[in-house]
Design a protein around this motif. Sequence first.
Motif, PDB file in Angstrom:
ATOM      1  N   HIS A 148     -30.308  19.719  38.656  1.00  0.00           N
ATOM      2  CA  HIS A 148     -29.454  20.060  39.803  1.00  0.00           C
ATOM      3  C   HIS A 148     -29.615  21.536  40.151  1.00  0.00           C
ATOM      4  O   HIS A 148     -29.804  21.885  41.319  1.00  0.00           O
ATOM      5  CB  HIS A 148     -27.987  19.746  39.488  1.00  0.00           C
ATOM      6  CG  HIS A 148     -27.656  18.299  39.551  1.00  0.00           C
ATOM      7  ND1 HIS A 148     -27.168  17.695  40.682  1.00  0.00           N
ATOM      8  CD2 HIS A 148     -27.748  17.315  38.628  1.00  0.00           C
ATOM      9  CE1 HIS A 148     -26.967  16.413  40.458  1.00  0.00           C
ATOM     10  NE2 HIS A 148     -27.316  16.154  39.209  1.00  0.00           N
ATOM     11  N   PHE A 149     -29.537  22.386  39.145  1.00  0.00           N
ATOM     12  CA  PHE A 149     -29.677  23.826  39.360  1.00  0.00           C
ATOM     13  C   PHE A 149     -31.026  24.154  40.006  1.00  0.00           C
ATOM     14  O   PHE A 149     -31.090  24.861  41.008  1.00  0.00           O
ATOM     15  CB  PHE A 149     -29.534  24.575  38.025  1.00  0.00           C
ATOM     16  CG  PHE A 149     -29.809  26.049  38.135  1.00  0.00           C
ATOM     17  CD1 PHE A 149     -28.819  26.913  38.519  1.00  0.00           C
ATOM     18  CD2 PHE A 149     -31.076  26.554  37.873  1.00  0.00           C
ATOM     19  CE1 PHE A 149     -29.069  28.280  38.630  1.00  0.00           C
ATOM     20  CE2 PHE A 149     -31.346  27.900  37.981  1.00  0.00           C
ATOM     21  CZ  PHE A 149     -30.337  28.767  38.367  1.00  0.00           C
ATOM     22  N   ILE A 150     -32.094  23.633  39.448  1.00  0.00           N
ATOM     23  CA  ILE A 150     -33.446  23.926  39.945  1.00  0.00           C
ATOM     24  C   ILE A 150     -33.634  23.405  41.368  1.00  0.00           C
ATOM     25  O   ILE A 150     -34.171  24.104  42.231  1.00  0.00           O
ATOM     26  CB  ILE A 150     -34.510  23.329  38.996  1.00  0.00           C
ATOM     27  CG1 ILE A 150     -34.484  24.082  37.662  1.00  0.00           C
ATOM     28  CG2 ILE A 150     -35.898  23.368  39.616  1.00  0.00           C
ATOM     29  CD1 ILE A 150     -35.240  23.385  36.547  1.00  0.00           C
ATOM     30  N   GLY A 151     -33.185  22.182  41.612  1.00  0.00           N
ATOM     31  CA  GLY A 151     -33.345  21.601  42.947  1.00  0.00           C
ATOM     32  C   GLY A 151     -32.637  22.400  44.021  1.00  0.00           C
ATOM     33  O   GLY A 151     -33.208  22.698  45.080  1.00  0.00           O
ATOM     34  N   TYR A 152     -31.399  22.781  43.758  1.00  0.00           N
ATOM     35  CA  TYR A 152     -30.632  23.510  44.768  1.00  0.00           C
ATOM     36  C   TYR A 152     -31.005  24.984  44.829  1.00  0.00           C
ATOM     37  O   TYR A 152     -30.886  25.600  45.899  1.00  0.00           O
ATOM     38  CB  TYR A 152     -29.131  23.288  44.575  1.00  0.00           C
ATOM     39  CG  TYR A 152     -28.737  21.948  45.143  1.00  0.00           C
ATOM     40  CD1 TYR A 152     -28.413  21.807  46.485  1.00  0.00           C
ATOM     41  CD2 TYR A 152     -28.762  20.798  44.356  1.00  0.00           C
ATOM     42  CE1 TYR A 152     -28.097  20.576  47.024  1.00  0.00           C
ATOM     43  CE2 TYR A 152     -28.448  19.562  44.888  1.00  0.00           C
ATOM     44  CZ  TYR A 152     -28.114  19.460  46.219  1.00  0.00           C
ATOM     45  OH  TYR A 152     -27.818  18.239  46.765  1.00  0.00           O
ATOM     46  N   ALA A 153     -31.483  25.552  43.744  1.00  0.00           N
ATOM     47  CA  ALA A 153     -32.006  26.923  43.804  1.00  0.00           C
ATOM     48  C   ALA A 153     -33.238  26.949  44.710  1.00  0.00           C
ATOM     49  O   ALA A 153     -33.377  27.831  45.563  1.00  0.00           O
ATOM     50  CB  ALA A 153     -32.355  27.427  42.408  1.00  0.00           C
ATOM     51  N   GLY A 154     -34.112  25.967  44.550  1.00  0.00           N
ATOM     52  CA  GLY A 154     -35.291  25.879  45.402  1.00  0.00           C
ATOM     53  C   GLY A 154     -34.933  25.649  46.860  1.00  0.00           C
ATOM     54  O   GLY A 154     -35.508  26.264  47.762  1.00  0.00           O
ATOM     55  N   LEU A 155     -33.966  24.780  47.093  1.00  0.00           N
ATOM     56  CA  LEU A 155     -33.533  24.494  48.462  1.00  0.00           C
ATOM     57  C   LEU A 155     -32.988  25.751  49.129  1.00  0.00           C
ATOM     58  O   LEU A 155     -33.378  26.087  50.261  1.00  0.00           O
ATOM     59  CB  LEU A 155     -32.462  23.393  48.438  1.00  0.00           C
ATOM     60  CG  LEU A 155     -31.998  22.886  49.791  1.00  0.00           C
ATOM     61  CD1 LEU A 155     -33.109  22.064  50.448  1.00  0.00           C
ATOM     62  CD2 LEU A 155     -30.745  22.045  49.629  1.00  0.00           C
ATOM     63  N   ALA A 156     -32.101  26.458  48.446  1.00  0.00           N
ATOM     64  CA  ALA A 156     -31.515  27.673  49.011  1.00  0.00           C
ATOM     65  C   ALA A 156     -32.557  28.776  49.182  1.00  0.00           C
ATOM     66  O   ALA A 156     -32.521  29.525  50.167  1.00  0.00           O
ATOM     67  CB  ALA A 156     -30.369  28.153  48.121  1.00  0.00           C
ATOM     68  N   PHE A 157     -33.484  28.870  48.233  1.00  0.00           N
ATOM     69  CA  PHE A 157     -34.569  29.848  48.339  1.00  0.00           C
ATOM     70  C   PHE A 157     -35.378  29.603  49.619  1.00  0.00           C
ATOM     71  O   PHE A 157     -35.636  30.526  50.389  1.00  0.00           O
ATOM     72  CB  PHE A 157     -35.478  29.757  47.113  1.00  0.00           C
ATOM     73  CG  PHE A 157     -36.664  30.668  47.159  1.00  0.00           C
ATOM     74  CD1 PHE A 157     -36.549  31.988  46.772  1.00  0.00           C
ATOM     75  CD2 PHE A 157     -37.902  30.209  47.603  1.00  0.00           C
ATOM     76  CE1 PHE A 157     -37.648  32.848  46.817  1.00  0.00           C
ATOM     77  CE2 PHE A 157     -38.995  31.050  47.660  1.00  0.00           C
ATOM     78  CZ  PHE A 157     -38.870  32.376  47.266  1.00  0.00           C
ATOM     79  N   LEU A 158     -35.762  28.355  49.844  1.00  0.00           N
ATOM     80  CA  LEU A 158     -36.537  28.022  51.042  1.00  0.00           C
ATOM     81  C   LEU A 158     -35.740  28.284  52.317  1.00  0.00           C
ATOM     82  O   LEU A 158     -36.285  28.780  53.310  1.00  0.00           O
ATOM     83  CB  LEU A 158     -36.985  26.558  50.988  1.00  0.00           C
ATOM     84  CG  LEU A 158     -37.991  26.221  49.892  1.00  0.00           C
ATOM     85  CD1 LEU A 158     -38.188  24.711  49.794  1.00  0.00           C
ATOM     86  CD2 LEU A 158     -39.316  26.925  50.130  1.00  0.00           C
ATOM     87  N   ALA A 159     -34.445  27.970  52.288  1.00  0.00           N
ATOM     88  CA  ALA A 159     -33.601  28.212  53.461  1.00  0.00           C
ATOM     89  C   ALA A 159     -33.517  29.703  53.778  1.00  0.00           C
ATOM     90  O   ALA A 159     -33.647  30.113  54.932  1.00  0.00           O
ATOM     91  CB  ALA A 159     -32.203  27.641  53.227  1.00  0.00           C
TER      92      ALA A 159
END
Length: 124
Positions: free
Chosen positions: A43-54
């Motif tokens: 969960h942490f990795i997925g949403y960190a990546g999502l927010a990073f890309l955003a």
Amino acid sequence: MVQFLNSRLFKILFVIACLAIFTMSLMPGKQLPKGLPWDKALHFIGYAGLAFLARMGSKKHPSWQIVIGCILFSLLIEILQQFIPKRGFEWWDMMANSVGVFFGVFIAIPIKAFLKKRKIMATD
């Protein structure tokens, strides 16, 4: 020199990440791959990546809007999971997602500035 790192590329990757997270998050529990590492780390990795890309792809939205948007996306998915067999809303998932979002935005800010300063990323 053609700069392949630009906000458009990150926007495309962001949409792909949203679709991947949405699809994986709404799979029935019995269809999830076996032997995955700790659930909250994913969960942490997925949403960190999502927010990073955003953050990397956004020219208009301040970081606080990106954080709120990503967390609301996470909340929507957690609510929808209540209707999926062997899935459900979990506050610890929301916590891992939210911490990941803050981390992703936090690391994107200096990276984006560095890439623009070095002219590795287009300023659009």
